[in-house]
Design an enzyme around this catalytic site. Sequence first.
Site, mmCIF file in Angstrom:
data_model
loop_
_atom_site.group_PDB
_atom_site.id
_atom_site.type_symbol
_atom_site.label_atom_id
_atom_site.label_comp_id
_atom_site.label_asym_id
_atom_site.label_seq_id
_atom_site.Cartn_x
_atom_site.Cartn_y
_atom_site.Cartn_z
ATOM 1 N N ARG A 175 8.431 33.363 -20.189
ATOM 2 C CA ARG A 175 7.977 32.540 -21.315
ATOM 3 C C ARG A 175 7.739 31.104 -20.851
ATOM 4 N NH1 ARG A 175 10.971 36.550 -23.737
ATOM 5 N NH2 ARG A 175 9.615 37.808 -25.070
ATOM 6 N N ASP A 204 5.983 39.111 -18.906
ATOM 7 C CA ASP A 204 5.975 39.258 -20.354
ATOM 8 C C ASP A 204 4.567 38.954 -20.845
ATOM 9 O OD1 ASP A 204 6.878 39.186 -23.239
ATOM 10 O OD2 ASP A 204 8.816 39.305 -22.247
ATOM 11 N N HIS A 271 5.213 44.314 -24.128
ATOM 12 C CA HIS A 271 5.222 42.960 -23.563
ATOM 13 C C HIS A 271 4.267 42.874 -22.366
ATOM 14 C CE1 HIS A 271 8.317 41.136 -26.062
ATOM 15 N NE2 HIS A 271 9.012 42.249 -25.962
ATOM 16 N N GLU A 334 10.870 46.540 -27.457
ATOM 17 C CA GLU A 334 9.914 46.011 -28.437
ATOM 18 C C GLU A 334 8.477 46.464 -28.165
ATOM 19 O OE1 GLU A 334 12.181 41.921 -29.773
ATOM 20 O OE2 GLU A 334 10.872 41.833 -28.026
ATOM 21 N N TYR A 425 23.336 35.956 -26.350
ATOM 22 C CA TYR A 425 21.993 35.390 -26.246
ATOM 23 C C TYR A 425 22.121 33.867 -26.206
ATOM 24 C CZ TYR A 425 19.016 39.487 -26.465
ATOM 25 O OH TYR A 425 18.342 40.637 -26.148
ATOM 26 N N ASP A 427 19.971 31.545 -25.829
ATOM 27 C CA ASP A 427 18.976 30.690 -26.470
ATOM 28 C C ASP A 427 19.391 30.359 -27.894
ATOM 29 O OD1 ASP A 427 18.570 33.458 -26.733
ATOM 30 O OD2 ASP A 427 16.533 33.187 -27.453
ATOM 31 N N TRP A 475 16.777 33.602 -22.951
ATOM 32 C CA TRP A 475 15.351 33.742 -23.218
ATOM 33 C C TRP A 475 14.739 32.351 -23.369
ATOM 34 C CZ3 TRP A 475 13.750 38.408 -22.223
ATOM 35 C CH2 TRP A 475 14.623 39.475 -22.379
ATOM 36 N N GLU A 477 11.730 31.018 -24.738
ATOM 37 C CA GLU A 477 10.723 30.496 -25.659
ATOM 38 C C GLU A 477 10.945 29.005 -25.925
ATOM 39 O OE1 GLU A 477 12.421 33.294 -26.105
ATOM 40 O OE2 GLU A 477 11.214 34.855 -27.087
#
Length: 784
Positions: A175, A204, A271, A334, A425, A427, A475, A477
């Site tokens: 990302r 990704d 992804h 996903e 997680y 993030d 992650w 983002e």
Amino acid sequence: MANSARTLGRWLGAISALCACSAAVAASAPSVPAAMPLLPLPAESAPASGSVTVATGTGIATPPGDAEAASAARLLIDRVATTRGIALRTVSSAATIRFVRDRTITGPEAYRLEIDATGIRIAAATRSGFFYGAMTLAQLLSPDQAFGQPVTLAGVTIEDAPRFAWRGLMVDVARHFQPLPSLYQIVDQMAAVKLNVLHLHLTDDQGWRFEVKRYPRLTALGAFRTPPSAGGPAPTTRIGGFYTQDQLRALVRYASERGITIVPEIDLPGHAQALVAAYPELGVLGDQPAVSHDWGVNPYLLDPGPRGVAFVEHVLDELIAVFPGSYVHLGGDEAVKDQWERAPKVQAQIKTLGLKNENALQSWLIDAFGRYLATKGRRLIGWDEILEGGLPPSASVMSWRGEQGAVDAANAGHDVVLSPAPTLYLDNLQSDQGDEPPGRLAVQTLADLYAYDPLPKGIDAARARHVLGAQANAWSEYLVTPYQMQHALFPRAAALAETTWSRAPRDFAGFTNRLARQVARWRRSGIEVADSAFAVTYAVQGTRGDALRKGKVAVALSTQAPVGTIRYTLDGSAPSARSPAYRAPLNLPPGATIKAAAFDADGRATAHVRDFATSRAALLNRTPADLVACPGQTLALRMPLTPDAEAYGPAFHVALFDTCSVYPAAPLDVATGFTVDVARFPRNFGLAHETADVRQHYRVTAFGELIVSLGCPVQQKGPAGPSSLAPVVVASFPLPDPAKTPTRMTFSGTLPRTRGDQDLCFQFTSPAAGPNYALASVQLSEPH
């Protein structure tokens, strides 16, 4: 290389010796002195007679010709020079510190450290054991802030080995690309606390970071994207980067010398938008999208036919030539199956293979890749979605959607790694402080991570050996820079290190006291470490409206971690170790500014000073951290103004499905007006099947409005079906043309005088296909 690297596969061979269920751990945990300044705590520790002093010039000796011991000695010298300022040296005889090869020490990461009047001995049978013994000694040699001064160590014998074999961090470089020096820094600081797996999320929708010589467009085109627009001309800046195979080989060697295996991830079959952008013929429907700038779930999938399978096998051939560890991660998460559902050739493939549905096709695909990796002596691991459609016999599972995937897979005889969201997680924000950087708003504190046990209760005791360990994921983002990545990783990585290495009973207070020393070591190594767990938080007792009416505000002060004494000032000066100690909520007239920090026993502040203003204007102000979600919604994200901004800037709280937020308990018998600061930013969310949940509001001007009302619409069900209780509209402001106006704007209006406190609702009716909006602040005003 085979002789010098301890791959994860060799460690996993001893998993039954390293794993224990949590109940057994608590019952059989050895006694470790509470004052032991180590992180993580060792398996066994006992005092010994005598002591030894280590200073600049102290000698280190290794067995002649023992390259692994010599490597550990060099790393010990480097670490002690950085964290203590003592220059140790290698000698051939009469050494105070000696590395000893001892084949009787069992376990691929086990070691023994002995300190007495005759000197210091680090004994191990493996490279990793030597290294971890060296890291333990490095911590003992930096117990305080006396940088450059000799250290006298009391006699002790430490026998140590980890509880779990997989103690990992995942860094998402897809990302937002992380430069190589930042990965080297992360490796060093993971190793310092005995974490041993670095999982790199290399591909990704938003970028392909691994050089594949057979497919050069993957990095020439797929490694770069353009940012999304918040209105006006489309951005043209290229965002991204990639790693060459030679660069990654060097990183792998560097990590291996420090006991760390790098697990690469190529995320498939979903992804895959960056892949399809580079090679549209490897997609499903033949179109060529741009590399995505949207966070979330995008529709592009790999072609599951022969051409796609051959592509993946070619990539894997080059990947395993760079990464020698046992495991290759193939994502599997996903992957919405809509493209497969709409592609006749894929439907024909499902029928030909005799499969039930698209989930079964993904299982078939994962199994094919797992069997291919097995022919190369490697093992496949994937996110827990690979359970859907049936888990291939060759696969291991990384459970992120809670723990159930791990429970199901382990009970079926598959190896698992625990990595559940939201707890692991990273993030997610670490506190609800207003100065937290962007990220997810499901706050996961240091205490949350420390309390997590990687062995779920639903796993049968006979299957506990299948739990390899745990991993925390960063992650990216909202983690753009190395600074932001480090802020997310540290110090929470230390909590994971202790829970995956140590068998000692959990003691958060003791952990945070030991952590303070490790934080100092990290910072001396040039690492950004979040101080959220130690920062002072302010909470007004009662409503702010009551405080304004009474002319007195009660403010409670607290910290997450039970370390130190909170001290404060009211005169604008910075607090010190001699400032008044906080004992009970402060009752103050409006107008004071509280500045506070916690101070440890040595008089050092545990976090930087935070302040809280009690002026009437400050009590009438709300920032994003003070706002709440409208009914039925959740403020899920703390977002920057632009998604790729590298500089620290303002951040805004956003609900994914409705641009609406609330100023809670506005004192409308005190305030008569308001000014709202509004930010406009890109709506770059890939919501997949949740797109239908986005609320569309009827707009009555070209670009929508900001509607300010007393209360928010509340959906109710009655005999005639759903109905909406209408709020009382206070003001409505047309939003300007995004193509022609700045991304920040203000609106002001008047408020009706009513009794007491009422929620103020701020609803945007802008088109869901256009930019997003959020409140930067709301300031209420009193009559002059």
